[in-house]
Design a protein around this motif. Structure first.
Motif, short mmCIF file in Angstrom:
data_model
loop_
_atom_site.label_atom_id
_atom_site.label_comp_id
_atom_site.label_asym_id
_atom_site.label_seq_id
_atom_site.Cartn_x
_atom_site.Cartn_y
_atom_site.Cartn_z
N SER A 98 -14.77 -14.73 13.72
CA SER A 98 -16.40 -13.71 13.87
C SER A 98 -16.76 -15.36 15.63
CB SER A 98 -17.53 -15.03 12.96
OG SER A 98 -17.22 -14.66 11.67
N ARG A 99 -15.40 -15.04 16.68
CA ARG A 99 -15.37 -14.91 17.56
C ARG A 99 -15.75 -13.83 18.27
NH1 ARG A 99 -9.70 -17.85 18.84
NH2 ARG A 99 -9.14 -15.88 18.02
N PRO A 100 -16.56 -13.90 19.21
CA PRO A 100 -16.72 -12.48 20.36
C PRO A 100 -15.52 -12.06 20.06
CG PRO A 100 -18.05 -14.75 21.57
CD PRO A 100 -16.76 -14.95 20.43
N GLN A 101 -14.54 -12.31 20.77
CA GLN A 101 -13.50 -11.37 20.96
C GLN A 101 -12.98 -10.65 19.75
OE1 GLN A 101 -13.46 -14.74 21.17
NE2 GLN A 101 -11.89 -16.09 21.23
N ASP A 102 -12.94 -11.82 18.34
CA ASP A 102 -12.72 -11.08 16.80
C ASP A 102 -13.47 -9.63 16.85
OD1 ASP A 102 -10.71 -13.64 17.30
OD2 ASP A 102 -11.98 -14.68 15.92
N ILE A 103 -14.51 -10.65 16.54
CA ILE A 103 -15.68 -8.87 16.62
C ILE A 103 -15.36 -8.02 17.02
CG2 ILE A 103 -18.09 -8.05 16.50
CD1 ILE A 103 -19.04 -11.82 15.91
N ALA A 104 -15.29 -7.98 18.43
CA ALA A 104 -15.11 -7.06 19.79
C ALA A 104 -13.64 -5.96 18.94
CB ALA A 104 -14.61 -7.36 20.72
N LEU A 152 1.29 -1.42 -0.30
CA LEU A 152 -0.18 -0.06 0.23
C LEU A 152 0.93 1.21 0.05
CD1 LEU A 152 -2.83 -1.77 2.50
CD2 LEU A 152 -2.90 -1.30 0.18
N LYS A 153 0.33 2.00 -0.51
CA LYS A 153 1.25 4.08 -1.11
C LYS A 153 1.06 4.21 0.48
CE LYS A 153 1.24 8.29 -3.28
NZ LYS A 153 0.90 9.23 -4.73
N GLY A 154 -0.12 4.19 0.57
CA GLY A 154 -0.02 5.16 2.08
C GLY A 154 1.28 4.74 3.44
N ARG A 155 1.31 5.17 4.33
CA ARG A 155 2.03 4.67 5.77
C ARG A 155 1.36 4.89 6.84
NH1 ARG A 155 6.40 3.87 3.91
NH2 ARG A 155 7.50 3.76 6.03
N ASP A 156 -0.30 4.62 6.38
CA ASP A 156 -0.48 5.06 8.04
C ASP A 156 -0.86 3.40 8.02
OD1 ASP A 156 -2.21 4.60 10.11
OD2 ASP A 156 -4.09 6.70 10.12
N VAL A 157 -0.25 2.30 8.35
CA VAL A 157 -1.52 1.25 7.60
C VAL A 157 -0.93 0.30 9.10
CG1 VAL A 157 -1.25 -1.35 6.21
CG2 VAL A 157 -1.03 0.95 5.49
N VAL A 158 -1.64 -0.29 9.79
CA VAL A 158 -1.76 -1.13 10.82
C VAL A 158 -2.33 -2.61 11.07
CG1 VAL A 158 -1.86 -1.60 13.07
CG2 VAL A 158 -1.71 0.63 12.60
N PHE A 159 -1.16 -3.69 10.98
CA PHE A 159 -1.59 -5.08 10.22
C PHE A 159 -1.57 -5.32 11.73
CE2 PHE A 159 -0.44 -9.41 9.67
CZ PHE A 159 -1.26 -9.67 8.50
N THR A 160 -2.64 -6.45 11.28
CA THR A 160 -3.01 -7.01 13.45
C THR A 160 -2.58 -8.74 12.90
OG1 THR A 160 -3.72 -5.34 14.94
CG2 THR A 160 -4.67 -7.09 15.40
N LEU A 161 -1.88 -9.12 13.76
CA LEU A 161 -1.80 -11.08 13.16
C LEU A 161 -2.51 -11.18 15.42
CD1 LEU A 161 -1.85 -12.99 11.80
CD2 LEU A 161 0.43 -12.88 13.43
N ILE A 162 -4.06 -12.04 14.57
CA ILE A 162 -4.66 -12.55 15.60
C ILE A 162 -3.78 -14.02 15.51
CG2 ILE A 162 -6.78 -12.86 16.78
CD1 ILE A 162 -7.63 -11.01 14.89
N LYS A 163 -2.76 -14.26 16.61
CA LYS A 163 -2.25 -15.30 16.34
C LYS A 163 -3.10 -17.15 15.89
CE LYS A 163 2.45 -18.07 18.19
NZ LYS A 163 2.89 -17.97 18.93
N ASP A 164 -4.06 -16.97 16.99
CA ASP A 164 -4.94 -18.10 17.01
C ASP A 164 -6.17 -18.28 15.94
OD1 ASP A 164 -6.24 -16.75 18.74
OD2 ASP A 164 -6.82 -18.05 20.15
N GLY A 165 -6.51 -17.19 15.89
CA GLY A 165 -7.45 -16.65 14.44
C GLY A 165 -7.74 -18.12 13.22
N ASP A 166 -8.49 -18.26 13.46
CA ASP A 166 -9.41 -18.50 11.93
C ASP A 166 -9.54 -17.37 10.48
OD1 ASP A 166 -11.93 -17.31 12.27
OD2 ASP A 166 -12.83 -19.73 12.28
N HIS A 167 -10.39 -18.26 9.77
CA HIS A 167 -10.55 -17.27 8.48
C HIS A 167 -11.82 -16.33 8.86
CE1 HIS A 167 -10.40 -15.42 4.34
NE2 HIS A 167 -11.75 -16.69 3.82
N ARG A 168 -12.69 -16.69 9.23
CA ARG A 168 -14.02 -16.04 9.65
C ARG A 168 -14.12 -14.59 10.52
NH1 ARG A 168 -18.60 -20.01 9.24
NH2 ARG A 168 -18.96 -20.46 6.97
#
Length: 248
Positions: free
Chosen positions: A231-237, A213-229
């Protein structure tokens, strides 16, 4: 604030949509491949919008959910045009695009087409170029034979019935590739949430998007135990918090 619903006329079909009136930029939900606007994440954002008095629109692409059309006739070109029609006709002023899986790709394409309308993007397991980069390499020999003979391959899915993958979808998807570009011309802030155990979109694929991405304001959050969806409550939060930040 209650949620209204309706249909947006497109050439030869209608798109089903739901909308919450509210303040600030309009949050636009862009769903994934073969998903619909009734999923847990889209519903959670509708609840958030009503509770916070925020503007929110969700819709189903051609051939998805409540919208008209034969899914087998869907392409990235058509679904991109659906998204742009929703942005142009159902969202006022600035928008925050929230794209899940394929919707992350569509969100990027929409942001490139309407840069002046997009305040920020929140991308959940984004799958840019998935037809060429993720789907095509996994087609087995019998699938290639089906595509050559019939123009369609029934791809097994963990989420229900097999997905019909057409030769037209694959060929059209290649035309909208963004990862091969030297730089992806999106300068709006981007927040990416990605599961580390996603079997459909490897986290390195989503990271490649973030780095391009060209923009500099980019934040990538890796949810280590997360799946594709995600959709768990903590993911949705986490997703709701990212959207809440983006509209502020």
């Amino acid at each position: 604030m209650s949620e209204e619903s309706g249909h947006l006329a497109r050439p030869g079909y209608r798109i089903a949509w739901k909308r919450v009136a509210g303040e600030g930029p309009t949050v636009v939900w862009l769903g994934g491949f073969k998903s619909d606007m009734a999923g847990a994440k889209a519903e959670a954002l509708a609840d958030w919008a009503q509770a916070r008095g925020r503007a929110y629109v969700r819709f189903d692409y051609f051939g998805h959910g409540e919208s008209e059309g034969d899914f087998r006739s869907g392409t990235i070109t058509r679904w991109r045009e659906d998204a742009l029609a929703v942005i142009d006709e159902l969202a006022a002023g600035e928008t925050v695009l929230v794209g899940s899986s394929m919707g992350g790709w569509i969100a990027c394409l929409a942001a490139m087409a309407r840069p002046e309308r997009v305040k920020a993007l929140v991308l959940i397991a984004p799958a840019p170029d998935f037809t060429e980069k993720l789907m095509k390499p996994e087609i087995p020999p019998e699938g290639l034979a089906d595509l050559a003979r019939d123009g369609v391959w029934l791809r097994p899915s963990e989420y229900g019935e097999p997905y019909p993958i057409t030769r037209e979808l694959l060929e059209d998807g290649a035309r909208w590739s963004i990862l091969e570009a030297q730089e992806i011309p999106i300068e709006a802030p981007v927040r990416i949430l990605q599961g580390g155990e996603d079997p459909d979109v490897p986290w390195r694929h989503a990271l490649e998007l973030a780095q391009g991405l060209k923009g500099r304001d980019v934040v990538f959050t890796l949810i280590k135990d997360g799946d594709h969806r995600l959709s768990r409550p903590q993911d949705i939060a986490r997703i709701v918090a990212a959207v809440d930040e983006a509209v502020s």
